[in-house]
Scaffold this active site. Structure first.
Site, mmCIF file in Angstrom:
data_model
loop_
_atom_site.group_PDB
_atom_site.id
_atom_site.type_symbol
_atom_site.label_atom_id
_atom_site.label_comp_id
_atom_site.label_asym_id
_atom_site.label_seq_id
_atom_site.Cartn_x
_atom_site.Cartn_y
_atom_site.Cartn_z
ATOM 1 N N PRO A 130 0.823 -1.342 0.149
ATOM 2 C CA PRO A 130 -0.188 -0.021 -0.027
ATOM 3 C C PRO A 130 0.845 1.099 -0.015
ATOM 4 O O PRO A 130 0.406 2.293 -0.579
ATOM 5 C CB PRO A 130 -0.943 -0.208 1.350
ATOM 6 C CG PRO A 130 -1.004 -1.798 1.632
ATOM 7 C CD PRO A 130 0.301 -2.206 1.018
ATOM 8 N N ARG A 277 -19.802 7.622 -40.293
ATOM 9 C CA ARG A 277 -20.563 8.927 -39.594
ATOM 10 C C ARG A 277 -20.910 9.890 -40.680
ATOM 11 O O ARG A 277 -19.932 10.457 -41.256
ATOM 12 C CB ARG A 277 -19.790 9.544 -38.438
ATOM 13 C CG ARG A 277 -20.192 10.549 -37.561
ATOM 14 C CD ARG A 277 -21.553 10.301 -37.116
ATOM 15 N NE ARG A 277 -21.918 11.469 -36.354
ATOM 16 C CZ ARG A 277 -23.024 11.566 -35.752
ATOM 17 N NH1 ARG A 277 -23.961 10.795 -35.965
ATOM 18 N NH2 ARG A 277 -23.160 12.666 -34.944
ATOM 19 N N GLN A 288 -10.648 17.493 -43.844
ATOM 20 C CA GLN A 288 -8.922 17.287 -43.598
ATOM 21 C C GLN A 288 -8.610 17.164 -42.274
ATOM 22 O O GLN A 288 -7.315 16.572 -42.085
ATOM 23 C CB GLN A 288 -8.445 18.322 -44.423
ATOM 24 C CG GLN A 288 -6.855 18.337 -44.775
ATOM 25 C CD GLN A 288 -6.737 17.292 -45.565
ATOM 26 O OE1 GLN A 288 -6.754 17.315 -46.718
ATOM 27 N NE2 GLN A 288 -5.899 16.083 -45.058
ATOM 28 N N GLN A 345 -12.476 10.736 -29.479
ATOM 29 C CA GLN A 345 -12.794 12.002 -29.843
ATOM 30 C C GLN A 345 -13.302 11.813 -31.181
ATOM 31 O O GLN A 345 -14.356 12.649 -31.455
ATOM 32 C CB GLN A 345 -11.530 13.080 -29.879
ATOM 33 C CG GLN A 345 -11.682 14.520 -30.397
ATOM 34 C CD GLN A 345 -12.745 15.229 -29.195
ATOM 35 O OE1 GLN A 345 -12.632 14.977 -27.964
ATOM 36 N NE2 GLN A 345 -13.340 16.426 -29.425
ATOM 37 N N ILE A 346 -12.946 11.210 -32.096
ATOM 38 C CA ILE A 346 -13.344 10.964 -33.369
ATOM 39 C C ILE A 346 -14.759 10.361 -33.113
ATOM 40 O O ILE A 346 -15.595 10.666 -33.984
ATOM 41 C CB ILE A 346 -12.466 9.995 -34.200
ATOM 42 C CG1 ILE A 346 -11.236 10.804 -34.457
ATOM 43 C CG2 ILE A 346 -13.151 9.513 -35.406
ATOM 44 C CD1 ILE A 346 -10.041 9.960 -35.160
ATOM 45 N N GLU A 372 4.080 -2.033 -14.298
ATOM 46 C CA GLU A 372 5.262 -2.344 -14.460
ATOM 47 C C GLU A 372 6.449 -1.125 -14.595
ATOM 48 O O GLU A 372 7.486 -1.085 -15.513
ATOM 49 C CB GLU A 372 5.447 -3.016 -16.017
ATOM 50 C CG GLU A 372 4.447 -4.278 -16.176
ATOM 51 C CD GLU A 372 4.847 -5.395 -15.397
ATOM 52 O OE1 GLU A 372 5.858 -5.459 -14.687
ATOM 53 O OE2 GLU A 372 3.796 -6.282 -15.102
ATOM 54 N N SER A 375 5.571 5.833 -15.862
ATOM 55 C CA SER A 375 6.496 6.604 -16.923
ATOM 56 C C SER A 375 7.587 7.477 -16.196
ATOM 57 O O SER A 375 8.588 7.542 -16.851
ATOM 58 C CB SER A 375 5.479 7.453 -17.584
ATOM 59 O OG SER A 375 4.550 6.893 -18.442
ATOM 60 N N GLU A 376 7.264 7.804 -14.851
ATOM 61 C CA GLU A 376 8.206 8.617 -14.340
ATOM 62 C C GLU A 376 9.564 7.619 -13.983
ATOM 63 O O GLU A 376 10.736 8.115 -14.129
ATOM 64 C CB GLU A 376 7.841 9.381 -13.321
ATOM 65 C CG GLU A 376 6.889 10.485 -13.363
ATOM 66 C CD GLU A 376 5.242 9.945 -13.722
ATOM 67 O OE1 GLU A 376 4.856 10.731 -14.660
ATOM 68 O OE2 GLU A 376 5.201 8.807 -13.746
#
Length: 395
Positions: A130, A277, A288, A345-346, A372, A375-376
């Site tokens: 913990p 869509r 575009q 978002q799309i 695992e 990122s830090e």
């Protein structure tokens, strides 16, 4: 060139491409329908699917032929991982649970190996606590030898599949560290056998309330005078930290492959949605701004994929590649969060519903930046590799 094939076969042998196609078909035909059905209701990986994975050989990829496995390498392992993650990340993760731990006795390896390569003998890994995650050398769970038994006391966190596992590898401190800068010494690993489906007396478990990764449960475990026989010790006493860290190169490349698979799913689903869509009388795939968005997603995925493949090839070549594995894990997981967010978002408002899988990819990609090694932590490893460790900081 479609989103489903771009870049996947680069520099792969015919056998590797065959394995990749097999995993892709299995993922689309057998895993994805279950994921779409079960994830919205928090359903778990069905035992029947695990059985099918064993029959196909997904649990035997890196096990030697002499031990009844396929004798393949890390690259084949992550090719399968990537395709399974495209369907359901939980399923791409469970194949790792069949790898028997280092330090297991010859007798026990012989006893359990056949079941392991069939996915019938799965384990769980219990290192974090913990209050101890990235700084694994600071664990406080204790194991004390009492006659012919070890007595374990303490709390563990983030132990996935602990309930359904046949065994748990538990890390506990068996002696005090000699100095502050050698805190990793005195940590031992234990092979705790159990019946799948529950927990033995002396282990109390509470499932974490996760926002994703729902195919299996993750637990906090409390060991209360829990006893295991003396021969449950894996390897040498006090050297368990090394065993725990030795598997991280493969684990981080495995995570990178999971991230690439999730991002690929987001791209493929976004392309399908954009082509169907209609807005202002045209498919939104004709606009575009959206086309550039999809092109950028594809480029980011391919860059992460090839870095992940390179790290897997380095492992297969027997090279020391901790920094390369960290780079692959960092780049792929950061990419996956961004790409899956763009995929959602799309989809617009539809992406924020459980009617579409876009939100699942987004939720699960976020986790790849954490487990695992965050990122830090990967950036610490990479900066230390480039600059050397900062003197006197211990960090």
């Amino acid at each position: 060139m479609s989103a489903t094939t771009w870049g996947r076969t680069t520099q792969l042998t015919e056998e590797q491409q065959h394995i990749q196609r097999l995993a892709r078909q299995f993922a689309m035909d057998e895993v994805l329908p279950l994921a779409n059905e079960l994830d919205p209701i928090g359903g778990k990986i069905p035992p029947t699917l695990i059985q099918r994975m064993g029959e196909v050989g997904f649990f035997a990829i890196m096990t030697s032929v002499e031990d009844g496995g396929l004798g393949l390498g890390a690259l084949e392992y992550i090719l399968v991982t990537e395709e399974l993650a495209r369907a359901w990340m939980s399923v791409s993760s469970i194949i790792r649970s069949s790898m028997l731990p280092r330090g297991l006795s010859v007798e026990k390896r012989a006893k359990y190996m056949h079941r392991a390569v069939m996915g019938e003998y799965l384990g769980a890994f219990s290192l974090s606590e913990p209050d101890t995650g990235s700084d694994a050398a600071s664990i406080t769970c204790r194991a004390v030898l009492d006659g012919s038994e070890w007595v374990i006391n303490g709390a563990k966190m983030w132990c996935t599949n602990a309930d359904r596992a046949d065994y748990i590898v538990v890390f506990a401190r068996t002696s005090a560290p000699p100095t502050e800068d050698k805190r990793h010494l005195g940590i031992s690993a234990f092979f705790v056998e159990k019946e799948p489906g529950g927990f033995p007396s002396g282990i109390h478990a509470a499932a974490a309330r996760k926002i994703g990764y729902t195919g299996w449960d993750t637990f906090e475990l409390v060991f209360d005078n829990f006893r295991v026989p003396a021969d449950a010790l894996l390897g040498d006493e006090g050297k368990g930290f090394y065993a725990g860290m030795s598997s991280l190169e493969l684990a981080r490349v495995h995570t990178a492959a999971r991230a690439v698979g999730l991002a690929s799913a987001a791209l493929e689903d976004a392309v399908t949605f954009a082509q169907r869509r209609l807005q202002f009388g045209h498919p939104i795939s004709e606009f575009q701004a959206l086309r550039f968005k999809i092109g950028d997603m594809a480029a980011q995925i391919e860059a992460a994929r090839q870095l992940t493949y390179a790290a897997a090839r380095a492992i297969d070549a027997g090279e020391k590649c901790g920094a390369l594995a960290s780079a692959a894990k960092y780049i792929a997981s950061e990419m996956a969060e961004k790409v899956t967010s763009e995929g959602l978002q799309i989809h617009g408002g539809a992406g924020y519903t459980t009617d579409f899988a876009a939100q699942r990819y987004w939720r699960e990609a976020r986790l790849t930046k954490i487990f695992e090694g965050t990122s830090e932590i990967q950036l610490k490893i990479l900066s230390d590799d480039v600059l050397g460790k900062a003197p006197g900081t211990g960090r």
